[in-house]
Structure formats: structure tokens, C-alpha cells
Design an enzyme around this catalytic site. Structure first.
Site, PDB file in Angstrom:
ATOM      1  N   HIS A 270       0.853  -1.189   0.000  1.00  0.00           N
ATOM      2  CA  HIS A 270       0.000   0.000   0.000  1.00  0.00           C
ATOM      3  C   HIS A 270       0.888   1.237   0.000  1.00  0.00           C
ATOM      4  CE1 HIS A 270      -3.047   2.906   1.175  1.00  0.00           C
ATOM      5  NE2 HIS A 270      -3.914   2.025   0.725  1.00  0.00           N
ATOM      6  N   ASP A 327      -7.961  -5.327  -0.137  1.00  0.00           N
ATOM      7  CA  ASP A 327      -8.452  -6.169  -1.227  1.00  0.00           C
ATOM      8  C   ASP A 327      -8.077  -7.639  -1.073  1.00  0.00           C
ATOM      9  OD1 ASP A 327      -9.621  -4.050  -2.749  1.00  0.00           O
ATOM     10  OD2 ASP A 327      -7.617  -3.402  -3.301  1.00  0.00           O
TER      11      ASP A 327
HETATM   12  N1  CMC Z   1       4.202  -7.675  -4.795  1.00  0.00           N
HETATM   13  C1  CMC Z   1       5.559  -7.646  -4.940  1.00  0.00           C
HETATM   14  N2  CMC Z   1       6.301  -6.558  -4.759  1.00  0.00           N
HETATM   15  C2  CMC Z   1       5.687  -5.427  -4.406  1.00  0.00           C
HETATM   16  C3  CMC Z   1       4.279  -5.365  -4.230  1.00  0.00           C
HETATM   17  C4  CMC Z   1       3.547  -6.543  -4.442  1.00  0.00           C
HETATM   18  N3  CMC Z   1       2.228  -6.547  -4.288  1.00  0.00           N
HETATM   19  N4  CMC Z   1       3.924  -4.119  -3.890  1.00  0.00           N
HETATM   20  C5  CMC Z   1       5.051  -3.402  -3.843  1.00  0.00           C
HETATM   21  N5  CMC Z   1       6.120  -4.187  -4.160  1.00  0.00           N
HETATM   22  C6  CMC Z   1       7.543  -3.772  -4.164  1.00  0.00           C
HETATM   23  C7  CMC Z   1       7.880  -2.958  -5.380  1.00  0.00           C
HETATM   24  O1  CMC Z   1       8.307  -3.792  -6.445  1.00  0.00           O
HETATM   25  C8  CMC Z   1       8.951  -2.071  -4.857  1.00  0.00           C
HETATM   26  O2  CMC Z   1      10.141  -2.842  -4.767  1.00  0.00           O
HETATM   27  P1  CMC Z   1      11.597  -2.146  -5.039  1.00  0.00           P
HETATM   28  O3  CMC Z   1      11.746  -1.108  -3.964  1.00  0.00           O
HETATM   29  O4  CMC Z   1      12.557  -3.281  -4.932  1.00  0.00           O
HETATM   30  O5  CMC Z   1      11.525  -1.566  -6.414  1.00  0.00           O
HETATM   31  C9  CMC Z   1       8.522  -1.772  -3.422  1.00  0.00           C
HETATM   32  O6  CMC Z   1       7.721  -2.904  -3.055  1.00  0.00           O
HETATM   33  C10 CMC Z   1       7.683  -0.503  -3.266  1.00  0.00           C
HETATM   34  O7  CMC Z   1       6.564  -0.583  -4.167  1.00  0.00           O
HETATM   35  P2  CMC Z   1       6.007   0.609  -5.059  1.00  0.00           P
HETATM   36  O8  CMC Z   1       5.390   0.052  -6.277  1.00  0.00           O
HETATM   37  O9  CMC Z   1       7.088   1.651  -5.236  1.00  0.00           O
HETATM   38  O10 CMC Z   1       4.915   1.193  -4.083  1.00  0.00           O
HETATM   39  P3  CMC Z   1       3.704   2.132  -4.479  1.00  0.00           P
HETATM   40  O11 CMC Z   1       3.373   2.884  -3.273  1.00  0.00           O
HETATM   41  O12 CMC Z   1       4.024   2.895  -5.725  1.00  0.00           O
HETATM   42  O13 CMC Z   1       2.545   1.101  -4.856  1.00  0.00           O
HETATM   43  C11 CMC Z   1       0.730  -0.421  -4.654  1.00  0.00           C
HETATM   44  C12 CMC Z   1       1.546   0.694  -3.981  1.00  0.00           C
HETATM   45  C13 CMC Z   1      -0.490  -0.718  -3.813  1.00  0.00           C
HETATM   46  C14 CMC Z   1       0.275   0.068  -6.043  1.00  0.00           C
HETATM   47  C15 CMC Z   1       1.608  -1.680  -4.799  1.00  0.00           C
HETATM   48  O14 CMC Z   1       1.977  -2.153  -3.523  1.00  0.00           O
HETATM   49  C16 CMC Z   1       0.923  -2.780  -5.603  1.00  0.00           C
HETATM   50  O15 CMC Z   1       1.016  -2.797  -6.832  1.00  0.00           O
HETATM   51  N6  CMC Z   1       0.231  -3.753  -4.927  1.00  0.00           N
HETATM   52  C17 CMC Z   1      -0.531  -4.767  -5.601  1.00  0.00           C
HETATM   53  C18 CMC Z   1      -1.876  -4.198  -6.070  1.00  0.00           C
HETATM   54  C19 CMC Z   1      -2.833  -3.969  -4.925  1.00  0.00           C
HETATM   55  O16 CMC Z   1      -3.025  -4.812  -4.072  1.00  0.00           O
HETATM   56  N7  CMC Z   1      -3.491  -2.800  -4.927  1.00  0.00           N
HETATM   57  C20 CMC Z   1      -4.505  -2.450  -3.928  1.00  0.00           C
HETATM   58  C21 CMC Z   1      -4.076  -1.305  -3.076  1.00  0.00           C
HETATM   59  S1  CMC Z   1      -5.042  -1.144  -1.589  1.00  0.00           S
HETATM   60  C22 CMC Z   1      -6.593  -0.461  -1.874  1.00  0.00           C
HETATM   61  C23 CMC Z   1      -6.923  -0.043  -3.219  1.00  0.00           C
HETATM   62  O17 CMC Z   1      -6.508   1.025  -3.663  1.00  0.00           O
HETATM   63  O18 CMC Z   1      -7.688  -0.778  -3.844  1.00  0.00           O
END
Ligand code: CMC
Length: 391
Positions: A270, A327
Site C-alpha cells: 500500500h 483487497d
Molecule cells: N508484490 C511484490 N512486490 C511489491 C508489491 C507486491 N504486491 N507491492 C510493492 N512491491 C515492491 C515494489 O516492487 C517495490 O520494490 P523495489 O523497492 O525493490 O523496487 C517496493 O515494493 C515498493 O513498491 P512501489 O510500487 O514503489 O509502491 P507504491 O506505493 O508505488 O505502490 C501499490 C503501492 C499498492 C500500487 C503496490 O503495492 C501494488 O502494486 N500492490 C498490488 C496491487 C494492490 O493490491 N493494490 C490495492 C491497493 S489497496 C486499496 C486499493 O486502492 O484498492
């Protein structure tokens, strides 16, 4: 002008002041108007929370009664809305259908565009709160090939949603209290989450003084994506895929950690929570209870539990502070309620509607200026035009 700093994804940029939702991502705290999410999920009804979010206070008995009646007065749609729905192909994604229908409502309720007084605002709000459950119910009925029915005024807001979604022709409709309580809780947990992608979209579209329904329709489109609300559908599809592949959770954990593989563990991570998402905690417990009460044993739940356990012990997830989010377990409950997977994000939208409305109202009442971010230009310098034959 001054120096512009770019903050991709607005990771550290505030877009507004807001008095609606408090979120402490380090501690895992979430409050609506000062009330903890745990207490609201346990003790409040969804409609009370809707009122609280939009107007700032929990309603009295008479305030709630008036609010509910005003919503019920608005629970029909023009018959042409039915024709618009019927024109969509049956396999259309329900989120696209919902966003289109929400936008289309503007044509039938032009009052929602020219908001000049608090009364106009109130009327637009109860109009959409009245009609949205119908749009959701119809979107699902279309998917299931059921006839399009109207709601029932004698039912409460959430019971009516169930009626709109689940009423079978030639069958008495009975509210299953287990499903009603679970749905109430899920809707409350989704009702607001401060300046997330869809809410920021609603505020920014609304800031141009486009109408409420147009702003909401844009929010629905933003919610659709798998990185946002679409994650609940993606989680269930992921769990299904793992099951079909023999249930080897370790293999998928490895894929999620592999930077050359685009696969992510859906329902994990998140932007703001760097601790357990408090909503996920409540939903996980609810999933256990609902499946238990309904006497359903779903192997998908075991896979989810297994993935969670592994992730919480895995240095990759621990170091990055990736925890299950809202989710991760919600889809398991929706599935137990017999809601099709493609409808999951629509259920999220149904829950988030009051949050979007509250945020839009706050933005308008505070007379916020039009949202207009700046940029740092990195393109070509000035160039002389070449005619097509010179290129
Ligand atoms: N699986 C594997 N690696 C992950 C995941 C994941 N679900 N989420 C984040 N990471 C890693 C990412 O690759 C990055 O690694 P590194 O620092 O080595 O490059 C690190 O964690 C930080 O991630 P980020 O993408 O920079 O973080 P963000 O704040 O931009 O993204 C997020 C947040 C929710 C989009 C992301 O965690 C994600 O894609 N999660 C899966 C989709 C998901 O469950 N979304 C629902 C969010 S909650 C409520 C909603 O909005 O619906």
C-alpha cells in the site's frame, strides 16, 4: 514562477486540507471523522457512516430517517437508462458499464451539474445515493441474465442493495442476516480512504465545476485499475490461478520477488500503510466468520492464508513493509455471497461512493481552486517546421 519540483505519483505532495478521514500509515490507524474504523465496522450501519462522512456528524434518529426517505424518493431511473444498459454487450466489464451509466445519469438529472446552493448539492447527493444501488444491481443482473427489477421501499439501504442484486424471479426474497452484516461491514470499510487515486480524481474533475455525476464517473474509472480497486478481482483470479496450478504458493512468492517478472502479489502493499492495513485485519476475521456461518469451506481461503503467512515471514516483504491490504480477503467474502468476480470492484465502488461524495462536497464548500498541477518540460527545444516533403 518559482522552481517546480516533480513528485511522480504525488508520493509526498498534499493536494488539500481535509477533515474527513484520518490515516496513520505507520501505525495502521484509520478513522472517519474521528471515529475508529474498528468501532464503526462493529457498531454502525452503512447508512449512518454515509451520513457521517458526508455531513461530519453521526445522524440522530430523525436526521437519519429524513436522509433515508430522501434517498428512497430517488430510487427510480428513467426507462431510457435501462435501454442504455441493454445496449451493452453481455460480457462488457461491469466497471465500464457502471461508469458509463453514472455519467449518463447527468443527462436525466441536469440539476446535478449546476450546483449553486447547498440545497442543489443535497439534492444531487440524495439522487445519486438513491440511484447508484439500482445501477449496481442492474449491472450484475445483466451479467447473470436476470430481468431488471426495481428496489423495495420497505427495505433498509443495504437490504435493498441485496434485493436489487439477489432477488430471483418467482421466489420470496429473504434477507440473510449473515450476508447483510458482512455486506454492511464491507461497505463501511471501503467507504473512504482520503486522497487515493479515485478520490483525487473525483476532487480534481469536480474542481473544474463539472457535475457531481461526471466527477463520480471519472472516479469509478480510476478505481477500475488493478493497482487500485481492481485489485480485489485480481486477487481472486490470482488465487484461482495458484489453485489451478497445484496450490504451490512458494512458486508465486518467488515470482512476486523476481524483478524481471511483472507478477506482483495482488492484495499486498500500500502507498500509505507501512504496517497492517486495519481494514484487512477486520476483513480477514469477517471472511472466517462468514464462511463458517454459511458452512462454506473454500480452498481459496487456505491458499490466501498460506500466502499471507509466507509473505509476513519473508525478508523481501518484511523489508519493504508489504502487508495484506483491504483487497486481499474481501473477494473471498464476495464469492461466498455468490457475487461474480467481475463485480468485485463494483462492490468497492458501491462502498466508496459516500467517500467520493463527501470529498467532492468538501472541495466545493471550501471553494477550492481548479486542480492544475505543474510540470518540468523535458522535450525538444524550439524547432523550425519542415514541410512533409522535407522530412
Ligand atoms: N508484490 C511484490 N512486490 C511489491 C508489491 C507486491 N504486491 N507491492 C510493492 N512491491 C515492491 C515494489 O516492487 C517495490 O520494490 P523495489 O523497492 O525493490 O523496487 C517496493 O515494493 C515498493 O513498491 P512501489 O510500487 O514503489 O509502491 P507504491 O506505493 O508505488 O505502490 C501499490 C503501492 C499498492 C500500487 C503496490 O503495492 C501494488 O502494486 N500492490 C498490488 C496491487 C494492490 O493490491 N493494490 C490495492 C491497493 S489497496 C486499496 C486499493 O486502492 O484498492
Amino acid at each position: 514562477g518559482g522552481v517546480i519540483t516533480v513528485d511522480p505519483g504525488y508520493k509526498n505532495t498534499g493536494s488539500c486540507e481535509s477533515a474527513i478521514t484520518f490515516l496513520d500509515g505507520e501505525k495502521g490507524v484509520l478513522r472517519y471523522r474521528g471515529y475508529s474504523i474498528e468501532e464503526l465496522a462493529e457498531k454502525a450501519d452503512f447508512l449512518e457512516v454515509v451520513y457521517l462522512l458526508i455531513f461530519g456528524e453521526l445522524p440522530t434518529v430523525s436526521q437519519l430517517e429524513k436522509f433515508e426517505n430522501d434517498i428512497k424518493e430517488n430510487s427510480l431511473v428513467d426507462d431510457d437508462v435501462r435501454k442504455i444498459l441493454e445496449a451493452f454487450p453481455k460480457n462488457a466489464h461491469p466497471m465500464g458499464v457502471l461508469s458509463s451509466l453514472t455519467s449518463a445519469l447527468t443527462a436525466f438529472n441536469p440539476i446535478s451539474v449546476n450546483i449553486e446552493s447547498q440545497e442543489d448539492m443535497y439534492n444531487a447527493i440524495v439522487t445519486i445515493l438513491g440511484k447508484f444501488p439500482l445501477l449496481v444491481g442492474w449491472t450484475m443482473r445483466k451479467k447473470k441474465g436476470l430481468h431488471l427489477n426495481y428496489g423495495k421501499k420497505s427495505l433498509g439501504y443495504v437490504e435493498n442493495i441485496m434485493y436489487l442484486m439477489f432477488k430471483q424471479p418467482n421466489e420470496e426474497f429473504e434477507v440473510n442476516p449473515i450476508i447483510k452484516d458482512a455486506l454492511d461491514k464491507l461497505l463501511i470499510l471501503h467507504a473512504d480512504h482520503e486522497q487515493n487515486c479515485s478520490t483525487s480524481t473525483v476532487r480534481i474533475v469536480g474542481s473544474s465545476h463539472a457535475g457531481l455525476f461526471a466527477s463520480l464517473s471519472a472516479g469509478i474509472s480510476a478505481l477500475w485499475g488493478p493497482l487500485h480497486g481492481g485489485a480485489n478481482q485480481a486477487v481472486l483470479e490470482m488465487l484461482e490461478a495458484i489453485k489451478a496450478d497445484g496450490g504451490d504458493t512458494k512458486k508465486y512468492m518467488a515470482k512476486a520477488k523476481d524483478k524481471s517478472d511483472p507478477f506482483r502479489l495482488m492484495g499486498f502493499g500500500h502507498r500509505v500503510y507501512k504496517n497492517f492495513d486495519p481494514r484487512a485485519r477486520i476483513i480477514k476475521k469477517a471472511a472466517d466468520e462468514v464462511l463458517g456461518d454459511l458452512g462454506i469451506s473454500d480452498p481459496i481461503l487456505d491458499i490466501a492464508r498460506g500466502l499471507e503467512k509466507e509473505a509476513l515471514e519473508d525478508p523481501y516483504f518484511v523489508d519493504r513493509k508489504l502487508y495484506p491490504n483491504v483487497d486481499f480477503y474481501s473477494g473471498i467474502i464476495y464469492r461466498a455471497m455468490d457475487i461474480p468476480v467481475e463485480m468485485f470492484t463494483v462492490m468497492f465502488a458501491l462502498g466508496r461512493l459516500p467517500g467520493w461524495i463527501a470529498q467532492w462536497r468538501e472541495m466545493r464548500l471550501r471553494k477550492e481552486p481548479i486542480g492544475r498541477p505543474r510540470q518540468v518540460y523535458i522535450g525538444e527545444n524550439q524547432r523550425a517546421f519542415k514541410t512533409i516533403n522535407e522530412r
